[in-house]
Scaffold this active site. Structure first.
Site, mmCIF file in Angstrom:
data_model
loop_
_atom_site.group_PDB
_atom_site.id
_atom_site.type_symbol
_atom_site.label_atom_id
_atom_site.label_comp_id
_atom_site.label_asym_id
_atom_site.label_seq_id
_atom_site.Cartn_x
_atom_site.Cartn_y
_atom_site.Cartn_z
ATOM 1 N N GLU A 278 0.796 -1.101 0.104
ATOM 2 C CA GLU A 278 0.007 0.015 0.109
ATOM 3 C C GLU A 278 0.787 1.161 0.112
ATOM 4 O OE1 GLU A 278 -3.145 0.023 -0.335
ATOM 5 O OE2 GLU A 278 -3.221 -2.216 -0.494
ATOM 6 N N ASP A 360 3.795 -4.328 -5.893
ATOM 7 C CA ASP A 360 4.267 -5.698 -5.307
ATOM 8 C C ASP A 360 5.870 -5.564 -5.393
ATOM 9 O OD1 ASP A 360 1.877 -6.783 -4.910
ATOM 10 O OD2 ASP A 360 1.823 -7.836 -6.654
#
Ligand SMILES: [Zn+2]
Length: 416
Positions: A278, A360
């Site tokens: 995030e 990611d």
């Protein structure tokens, strides 16, 4: 009926058929892979969990098929069926002032379309989510949420609608530029007040208690150079057992929110990796870029509406008498834009999936790729996310890459 009617009808048929076809493909693809867990997941996900995910996706897809058909029917009813015209005649009988009449029309429209969606929401919560063990809502909570959301939309939406209609009537041919500025201001205002004033109407937010987890998260925030006004745990478990983590607000009001369901299911290392993902969205400027895109696209759309507003063929082609009110122009435009932009959906989804891969990679760099893989597998399993979506359906709609692609990419980063 005019030439534009035919163009609109053809586009609507194309969109409806495409949606139904994609959903059907998705269901068939999942069904064809129901018998065995994909090889990359055999050690982590049991066959019954895999089959539960297949059945859950199937149930949601069947509801989506019905929703698509109803939406297209409602659109036809509102336009060629004369319903919008009827609602406008009612509004005109109540109010002489164009602005009040317009606000009444938009209000009637909002009540009508939300009422159509209610049975779908009810069925999703109390049938599908309940059947697969996710729902924690009671009917009275559902009703309370509905009442709160309706009151909030009226309290925030009415001043916005009145302002927009006033600008449309007063600002001459550049009205759409003023409306855009108001829209941008309103959006920023909503983002600023959401974390502290709106989200707490629906959930409880407790500061994260001091713990080894909190220390670990603060270390990660330091390493990534991220400041926020607090770490919060939200009682997501009141409504659903689905887990999540997110950021809200910006500048000084920026908060990091963890669902209690996420914290109870993941290990500390896994939570850290999810948070790092995030943080990646923030640090790689995905959030701000997405916002700027939204503002840019809305400016372009408003300019198109600025052009259409005084064209008789636009109204008459959609079953509405011309001259019409400004509110009618707004509603018609809001109804037809999704039909003409639907085929751009894969581009939007692709842009989003690109960001997911980047976040990611960020998580793998600042936290741990292998912990993120473990967290994702747990979340796929707990949320009954299908591991075998139809590739075309996924390319069209999915904001996140399919499980296998995402994990393969993380592993190829040399999961640390
Ligand atoms: Zn993400």
């Amino acid at each position: 009926m005019n030439f534009f009617s035919i163009v609109f009808l053809l586009a609507l048929v194309l969109v409806t058929v495409t949606r139904l076809w994609l959903t059907r493909r998705h269901v068939q693809h999942i069904q064809a892979h129901r018998a065995a867990v994909p090889s990359a997941f055999v050690n982590d996900i049991a066959l019954d969990a895999h089959q539960k995910a297949a059945d859950y996706s199937g149930a949601k897809a069947r509801l989506a098929i019905l929703h698509t058909l109803v939406d297209s029917g409602v659109l036809l009813l509102l336009t060629f069926g004369g319903l919008l015209q009827l609602l406008d005649d009612w509004a005109g009988a109540w109010f002489a002032s164009e602005i009040l009449r317009g606000a009444a029309l938009i209000g009637l429209f909002a009540v009508f379309t939300s009422t159509i969606d209610l049975p779908f929401s009810w069925y999703r919560t109390f049938n599908i989510e309940a059947r697969f063990g996710f729902n924690r809502m009671t009917p009275s909570m559902w009703l309370a949420d509905l009442a709160k959301a309706a009151a909030l939309s009226a309290a925030l939406g009415l001043p916005l609608v009145l302002t927009v209609l006033w600008l449309m009537g007063k600002m001459g041919e550049w009205w759409w530029l003023y409306v855009w500025l108001v829209w941008v201001g309103f959006s920023v205002f909503m983002m600023a007040i959401y974390p502290a004033y709106i989200a707490p109407l629906f959930n409880k937010f407790a500061p994260m208690p001091d713990s080894s987890l909190k220390t670990r998260i603060e270390n990660l925030l330091g390493k990534c150079g991220f400041r926020s006004s607090g770490l919060f745990v939200m009682d997501g478990s009141r409504r659903s057992s689905h887990g999540n983590a997110y950021f809200t607000g910006f500048g000084k009001t920026k908060r990091i929110v963890f669902f209690d369901t996420l914290i109870s299911r993941l290990t500390e290392g896994e939570i850290e990796a999810v948070l790092a993902h995030e943080l990646g969205h923030f640090k790689l400027r995905h959030v701000i870029r997405r916002m700027l895109w939204t503002f840019g696209v809305s400016l372009a759309l408003l300019a198109v509406l600025g052009y259409l507003k005084d064209k008789a063929w636009f109204y008459e082609g959609l079953g509405v008498a011309y001259p019409a009110t400004n509110a009618m122009a707004l509603l018609l435009f809001a109804l037809v834009v999704p039909v003409f932009t639907f085929l751009l959906q894969p581009l939007v989804a692709m842009y989003s999936r690109k960001h997911e891969f980047e976040a990611d990679a960020y998580a793998a760099r600042y936290s741990s790729g292998s912990e993120l893989v473990k967290a994702l597998v747990k979340l796929y399993k707990d949320n009954a996310t299908t591991l075998t979506p139809d590739p075309l359906h996924s390319a069209f709609y999915d904001s996140h890459p399919p499980a296998s692609a995402r994990i393969a990419r993380l592993q190829s980063l040399g999961a640390s």
